[in-house]
Design an enzyme around this catalytic site. Structure first.
Site, PDB file in Angstrom:
ATOM      1  N   THR A 100      -6.562   5.116  -3.823  1.00 22.02           N
ATOM      2  CA  THR A 100      -7.030   3.748  -4.064  1.00 22.02           C
ATOM      3  C   THR A 100      -7.062   2.955  -2.767  1.00 22.02           C
ATOM      4  O   THR A 100      -6.150   3.050  -1.950  1.00 22.02           O
ATOM      5  CB  THR A 100      -6.100   3.050  -5.074  1.00 22.02           C
ATOM      6  OG1 THR A 100      -6.013   3.845  -6.259  1.00 22.02           O
ATOM      7  CG2 THR A 100      -6.613   1.667  -5.434  1.00 22.02           C
TER       8      THR A 100
ATOM      9  N   LEU B 186       0.779   1.816  -3.707  1.00 19.78           N
ATOM     10  CA  LEU B 186      -0.636   1.891  -4.051  1.00 19.78           C
ATOM     11  C   LEU B 186      -1.048   3.341  -3.870  1.00 19.78           C
ATOM     12  O   LEU B 186      -0.771   3.946  -2.832  1.00 19.78           O
ATOM     13  CB  LEU B 186      -1.478   0.974  -3.152  1.00 19.78           C
ATOM     14  CG  LEU B 186      -2.949   0.793  -3.550  1.00 19.78           C
ATOM     15  CD1 LEU B 186      -3.067   0.095  -4.905  1.00 19.78           C
ATOM     16  CD2 LEU B 186      -3.708  -0.003  -2.492  1.00 19.78           C
ATOM     17  N   ASP B 187      -1.689   3.909  -4.888  1.00 17.26           N
ATOM     18  CA  ASP B 187      -2.055   5.319  -4.849  1.00 17.26           C
ATOM     19  C   ASP B 187      -2.837   5.665  -3.588  1.00 17.26           C
ATOM     20  O   ASP B 187      -3.635   4.856  -3.090  1.00 17.26           O
ATOM     21  CB  ASP B 187      -2.922   5.684  -6.057  1.00 17.26           C
ATOM     22  CG  ASP B 187      -2.170   5.613  -7.371  1.00 17.26           C
ATOM     23  OD1 ASP B 187      -0.927   5.558  -7.345  1.00 17.26           O
ATOM     24  OD2 ASP B 187      -2.839   5.614  -8.421  1.00 17.26           O
ATOM     25  N   ARG B 188      -2.633   6.871  -3.110  1.00 18.75           N
ATOM     26  CA  ARG B 188      -3.360   7.341  -1.933  1.00 18.75           C
ATOM     27  C   ARG B 188      -4.870   7.220  -2.125  1.00 18.75           C
ATOM     28  O   ARG B 188      -5.604   6.843  -1.212  1.00 18.75           O
ATOM     29  CB  ARG B 188      -2.992   8.805  -1.653  1.00 18.75           C
ATOM     30  CG  ARG B 188      -3.717   9.405  -0.461  1.00 18.75           C
ATOM     31  CD  ARG B 188      -3.422  10.892  -0.332  1.00 18.75           C
ATOM     32  NE  ARG B 188      -4.149  11.482   0.785  1.00 18.75           N
ATOM     33  CZ  ARG B 188      -4.229  12.784   1.031  1.00 18.75           C
ATOM     34  NH1 ARG B 188      -3.601  13.639   0.240  1.00 18.75           N
ATOM     35  NH2 ARG B 188      -4.918  13.230   2.062  1.00 18.75           N
TER      36      ARG B 188
END
Length: 209
Positions: free
Chosen positions: A58, A54-56
């Site tokens: 997000t 999961l993107d930083r």
């Protein structure tokens, strides 16, 4: 900065609410907060690793496990696109009631374009932005962010896939307005992370205007 919290535990599976600004696993940059270290220090769980990414930037639900066997099993579900994922996003401009974005995205690691499909429906519209429920049907890197920007509806707070035209959005919270709300595994288990407090606060402000 907001801290993570444990949403649920199912045997060796730990369901974490990740705040924006945190990474899922340790990096060489010691200043970055990560979920693996937090799970060990806060709950005594050593040797855990994330099941998926999961993107930083997000926030939202992330699965971790200390069991390599379980990570491999669940990882195959993600790789085979058997996990149903639902996000929430605030984007620039008025969006249609619903739309499917079907455009291949280039994968730098594989050095070719891969099929990518994202669906969304509009939950609410405000003066300069729209609040969406988003379902990525494939799992390409930054898929939602790229598809929405290409459709002319970049995510509020986006710094990489920036909008072609900026609109003023009241109550800007200083982060990417993208939240991983729900995961449904093939066996029927469902895990949800409530909207991050700062995002919920901005929604309430927009509704009051």
């Amino acid at each position: 900065m907001n801290a993570p919290h444990l949403l649920a535990r199912d045997s060796d599976l730990y369901v974490i609410h990740k705040p924006a600004g945190w990474v899922v696993h340790p990096t060489q940059d010691a200043s970055m907060n990560d979920l693996v270290s937090w799970l060990e220090s806060a709950h005594g769980v050593a040797g855990a690793s994330p099941v998926h990414r999961l993107d930083r930037e997000t926030s939202g639900v992330v699965l971790l496990s200390p069991s390599a066997e379980l990570r491999a099993e669940l990882g195959r579900f993600f790789a085979d696109e058997q996990v149903k994922k639902e996000y929430r996003a605030l984007v620039y401009g008025p969006t249609p009631a619903a739309k499917t974005l079907d455009k291949d995205l280039y994968d730098r690691r594989r050095k070719k374009a891969l099929k990518a499909v994202t669906r969304f429906e509009t939950l609410e519209r405000f003066v300069s932005c729209s609040y969406l429920r988003v379902w990525p049907e494939t799992g390409r890197k930054h898929q939602i962010r790229q598809h929405l920007q290409q459709a002319g509806h970049a995510i509020v707070g986006e710094q990489r896939y920036r909008p072609k035209k900026f609109l003023r959005v009241p109550g800007y919270v200083g982060r990417l307005w993208l939240h991983a709300h729900r995961l449904e595994l093939p066996d029927g288990r469902v895990f949800e992370a409530p909207l991050a407090e700062e995002l919920q606060g901005q929604l309430e402000l927009l509704r009051s205007l």
